[in-house]
Design an enzyme around this catalytic site. Structure first.
Site, PDB file in Angstrom:
ATOM      1  CB  SER A  52      -0.956   0.007   1.202  1.00 24.33           C
ATOM      2  OG  SER A  52      -0.245   0.073   2.415  1.00 24.33           O
ATOM      3  CG  HIS A  53       2.082   3.347   2.438  1.00 26.55           C
ATOM      4  ND1 HIS A  53       1.057   2.552   2.912  1.00 26.55           N
ATOM      5  CD2 HIS A  53       1.662   4.620   2.573  1.00 26.55           C
ATOM      6  CE1 HIS A  53       0.077   3.331   3.346  1.00 26.55           C
ATOM      7  NE2 HIS A  53       0.411   4.586   3.147  1.00 26.55           N
ATOM      8  CB  ALA A 185      -2.916   3.335   9.866  1.00 25.35           C
ATOM      9  CD  GLU A 193      -2.750  -2.897   3.327  1.00 28.43           C
ATOM     10  OE1 GLU A 193      -3.192  -3.852   2.671  1.00 28.43           O
ATOM     11  OE2 GLU A 193      -1.528  -2.611   3.382  1.00 28.43           O
ATOM     12  NE  ARG A 309       4.888 -10.950  12.248  1.00 25.66           N
ATOM     13  CZ  ARG A 309       4.799  -9.693  11.790  1.00 25.66           C
ATOM     14  NH1 ARG A 309       5.680  -8.764  12.143  1.00 25.66           N
ATOM     15  NH2 ARG A 309       3.793  -9.357  11.005  1.00 25.66           N
ATOM     16  NE  ARG A 314       4.474  -7.874   6.860  1.00 23.93           N
ATOM     17  CZ  ARG A 314       4.664  -7.111   5.784  1.00 23.93           C
ATOM     18  NH1 ARG A 314       4.816  -7.662   4.600  1.00 23.93           N
ATOM     19  NH2 ARG A 314       4.720  -5.796   5.891  1.00 23.93           N
TER      20      ARG A 314
HETATM   21  P1  NDP Z   1      -0.069  -3.066   9.648  1.00 21.08           P
HETATM   22  O1  NDP Z   1      -1.290  -3.254  10.471  1.00 21.08           O
HETATM   23  O2  NDP Z   1       0.106  -3.928   8.448  1.00 21.08           O
HETATM   24  O3  NDP Z   1       1.237  -3.245  10.541  1.00 21.08           O
HETATM   25  C1  NDP Z   1       1.449  -2.466  11.673  1.00 21.08           C
HETATM   26  C2  NDP Z   1       2.694  -2.870  12.423  1.00 21.08           C
HETATM   27  O4  NDP Z   1       2.420  -4.051  13.171  1.00 21.08           O
HETATM   28  C3  NDP Z   1       3.920  -3.201  11.572  1.00 21.08           C
HETATM   29  O5  NDP Z   1       5.050  -2.724  12.235  1.00 21.08           O
HETATM   30  C4  NDP Z   1       3.862  -4.723  11.497  1.00 21.08           C
HETATM   31  O6  NDP Z   1       5.125  -5.337  11.231  1.00 21.08           O
HETATM   32  C5  NDP Z   1       3.385  -5.058  12.876  1.00 21.08           C
HETATM   33  N1  NDP Z   1       2.721  -6.365  12.956  1.00 21.08           N
HETATM   34  C6  NDP Z   1       1.760  -6.861  12.137  1.00 21.08           C
HETATM   35  N2  NDP Z   1       1.400  -8.094  12.550  1.00 21.08           N
HETATM   36  C7  NDP Z   1       2.136  -8.362  13.650  1.00 21.08           C
HETATM   37  C8  NDP Z   1       2.229  -9.476  14.530  1.00 21.08           C
HETATM   38  N3  NDP Z   1       1.475 -10.550  14.371  1.00 21.08           N
HETATM   39  N4  NDP Z   1       3.112  -9.416  15.554  1.00 21.08           N
HETATM   40  C9  NDP Z   1       3.892  -8.329  15.744  1.00 21.08           C
HETATM   41  N5  NDP Z   1       3.854  -7.251  14.936  1.00 21.08           N
HETATM   42  C10 NDP Z   1       2.985  -7.261  13.909  1.00 21.08           C
HETATM   43  O7  NDP Z   1       0.060  -1.533   9.197  1.00 21.08           O
HETATM   44  P2  NDP Z   1      -1.036  -0.439   8.850  1.00 21.08           P
HETATM   45  O8  NDP Z   1      -1.984  -0.961   7.810  1.00 21.08           O
HETATM   46  O9  NDP Z   1      -1.624   0.107  10.082  1.00 21.08           O
HETATM   47  O10 NDP Z   1      -0.084   0.684   8.177  1.00 21.08           O
HETATM   48  C11 NDP Z   1       0.640   0.373   6.994  1.00 21.08           C
HETATM   49  C12 NDP Z   1       1.569   1.494   6.630  1.00 21.08           C
HETATM   50  O11 NDP Z   1       0.824   2.604   6.178  1.00 21.08           O
HETATM   51  C13 NDP Z   1       2.465   2.023   7.741  1.00 21.08           C
HETATM   52  O12 NDP Z   1       3.807   1.871   7.291  1.00 21.08           O
HETATM   53  C14 NDP Z   1       2.114   3.491   7.859  1.00 21.08           C
HETATM   54  O13 NDP Z   1       3.205   4.364   8.123  1.00 21.08           O
HETATM   55  C15 NDP Z   1       1.538   3.778   6.488  1.00 21.08           C
HETATM   56  N6  NDP Z   1       0.624   4.922   6.537  1.00 21.08           N
HETATM   57  C16 NDP Z   1       1.062   6.138   6.099  1.00 21.08           C
HETATM   58  C17 NDP Z   1       0.230   7.226   6.154  1.00 21.08           C
HETATM   59  C18 NDP Z   1       0.700   8.590   5.762  1.00 21.08           C
HETATM   60  O14 NDP Z   1      -0.074   9.535   5.875  1.00 21.08           O
HETATM   61  N7  NDP Z   1       1.904   8.790   5.318  1.00 21.08           N
HETATM   62  C19 NDP Z   1      -1.143   7.122   6.649  1.00 21.08           C
HETATM   63  C20 NDP Z   1      -1.483   5.787   7.120  1.00 21.08           C
HETATM   64  C21 NDP Z   1      -0.628   4.727   7.043  1.00 21.08           C
HETATM   65  P3  NDP Z   1       5.395  -6.010   9.744  1.00 21.08           P
HETATM   66  O15 NDP Z   1       5.447  -4.834   8.803  1.00 21.08           O
HETATM   67  O16 NDP Z   1       6.680  -6.741   9.902  1.00 21.08           O
HETATM   68  O17 NDP Z   1       4.222  -6.919   9.464  1.00 21.08           O
HETATM   69  O1  PYC Z   2      -2.849   4.618   3.505  1.00 17.75           O
HETATM   70  O2  PYC Z   2      -3.996   5.791   4.942  1.00 17.75           O
HETATM   71  C1  PYC Z   2      -3.162   5.690   4.054  1.00 17.75           C
HETATM   72  C2  PYC Z   2      -2.428   6.895   3.630  1.00 17.75           C
HETATM   73  C3  PYC Z   2      -2.830   8.180   3.753  1.00 17.75           C
HETATM   74  C4  PYC Z   2      -1.811   8.955   3.224  1.00 17.75           C
HETATM   75  C5  PYC Z   2      -0.827   8.141   2.805  1.00 17.75           C
HETATM   76  N1  PYC Z   2      -1.221   6.871   3.080  1.00 17.75           N
END
Ligand code: NDP
Ligand code: PYC
Length: 342
Positions: A52-53, A185, A193, A309, A314
């Protein structure tokens, strides 16, 4: 560049992925510095299997460049506003170059004061925050980062979008190892996503979103038109409000509903500020932090020792694989990205 066996994915080496991303951005008006920094960020998302990013974000980056609102040659202005605070005005460019230029000042201040903050202002921000906190951990400092986005998420108990998806990330440096990093997030999932589910014609899980009438929905299109939900009910909702306040009014920058108002339906990357705070383990320890680092390792060992983990495990595994094998891009996304080269 080869088609993979399923024929719905295209294989790219990391160099090919970077060159494609950079060329698309250059041909849409970014200068060499911005194009390289944004391309590195998109490819990093891709090689860490954060789809997604990853390179998917090139679509909205180009939309932003073509809107004429985003500066492709902004020269960030750094302001040393206090012993523990550095402010960088991104001047309507993407956040990457502003972050790169302000990082040495932030790290120096954190190592001098023990704690220091970076205020990035007036930036377009689309990337995963782990990229920023990990870069700081490589300099030996712990870091947290937070930013608003556009108003997509209803507060717990509400039904209308108000908060952004407001990511929050943390990194703890581990000498000789990958840092401990989490990055999420404050909505149940990132909006990206849901967008990817919509592109693939897939349902989204229960509990992610409400439709326009405030009813739960599994339909990604209805979710995108309705309201996303915060993770952890009122707890995630409160964290999200904190991020709005700290990375918005505290920095003198926009909150998510203001960013969405400013966007006015154009549909480009959110425009606002970002707060990053760095901590020096050595300065907090009064010199040598070796013993504290060893105790921190015990905590992480106990997590893994229970069969749990670490967050980012991952992602780091995906990175190791991608560094050997390159990345696989959905073929339709690959074609869309190629078509953006003008
Ligand atoms: P996820 O829910 O996929 O993951 C969140 C975190 O939890 C990660 O560090 C992940 O590690 C960890 N994790 C997931 N499963 C487990 C587990 N079973 N045990 C331990 N740790 C776990 O992420 P989101 O969907 O919430 O966010 C995805 C990305 O979107 C982020 O990188 C965020 O910065 C980005 N984002 C950016 C925005 C912006 O405005 N710039 C806005 C919103 C989101 P792992 O990656 O190893 O699975
Ligand atoms: O995935 O929520 C998101 C997001 C917002 C801005 C950049 N990523």
């Amino acid at each position: 560049m080869t088609n993979s066996s399923s024929s719905s994915f295209v294989h790219l080496s990391l160099d090919e992925a970077f060159e494609l991303s950079r060329d698309v951005l250059l041909s849409n008006g970014m200068n060499a510095q911005h194009a390289a920094a944004v391309a590195r960020s998109a490819v990093a998302g891709q090689h860490d299997d954060c789809n997604s990013h990853g390179m998917y974000r090139l679509l909205v980056c180009v939309k932003g460049m073509r809107s004429g609102r985003i500066s492709g040659d902004a020269v960030p202005e750094i302001h040393d506003i206090a012993p523990g605070i550095v402010r960088v005005d991104a001047r309507s460019g993407f956040a990457q170059v502003a972050f790169d230029e302000a990082t040495p000042v932030l790290v120096r201040k954190a190592k001098e004061c023990g704690i220091a903050a970076l205020s990035i202002n007036n930036c377009y921000h689309f990337s995963a925050l782990w990229q920023e906190v990990e870069a700081l951990a490589e300099h030996g400092v712990a870091a947290i980062a937070m930013t608003p986005s556009h108003a997509y998420v209803a507060p717990a108990g509400g039904k209308k979008p108000l908060f952004g998806t407001n990511p929050f990330a943390f990194a703890w440096p581990r000498p000789g190892k990958h840092p401990f990093v989490f990055d999420f997030a404050t909505s149940v999932a990132a909006r990206g996503e849901i967008e990817l589910a919509y592109r693939k014609n897939e349902k989204i899980p229960d509990g992610w979103a409400l439709d326009r009438d405030g009813n739960p929905t599994n339909d990604p299109q209805e979710a995108l038109q309705g309201a996303m939900l915060p993770f952890g009910s009122y707890k995630g909702s409160a964290l999200s409000a904190m991020i709005e306040l700290l990375a918005g009014p505290l920095l003198g920058d926009l909150m998510s509903f203001e960013s969405l108002d400013l966007d006015g339906g154009v549909g480009i990357t959110p425009f606002h500020g970002e707060l990053i705070i760095a901590f020096s383990p050595e300065r907090f320890a009064g010199g040598d932090a070796q013993e504290n680092h060893e105790r921190a390792e015990l905590l992480l060992q106990h997590i893994v020792g229970q069969g749990a983990r670490l967050p980012s495990q991952r992602r780091f595994a995906a990175r190791t694989k991608s560094f050997k094998e390159g990345v696989h891009l959905d073929e339709s996304l690959f074609k869309e990205i190629c078509a953006l080269r003008t």
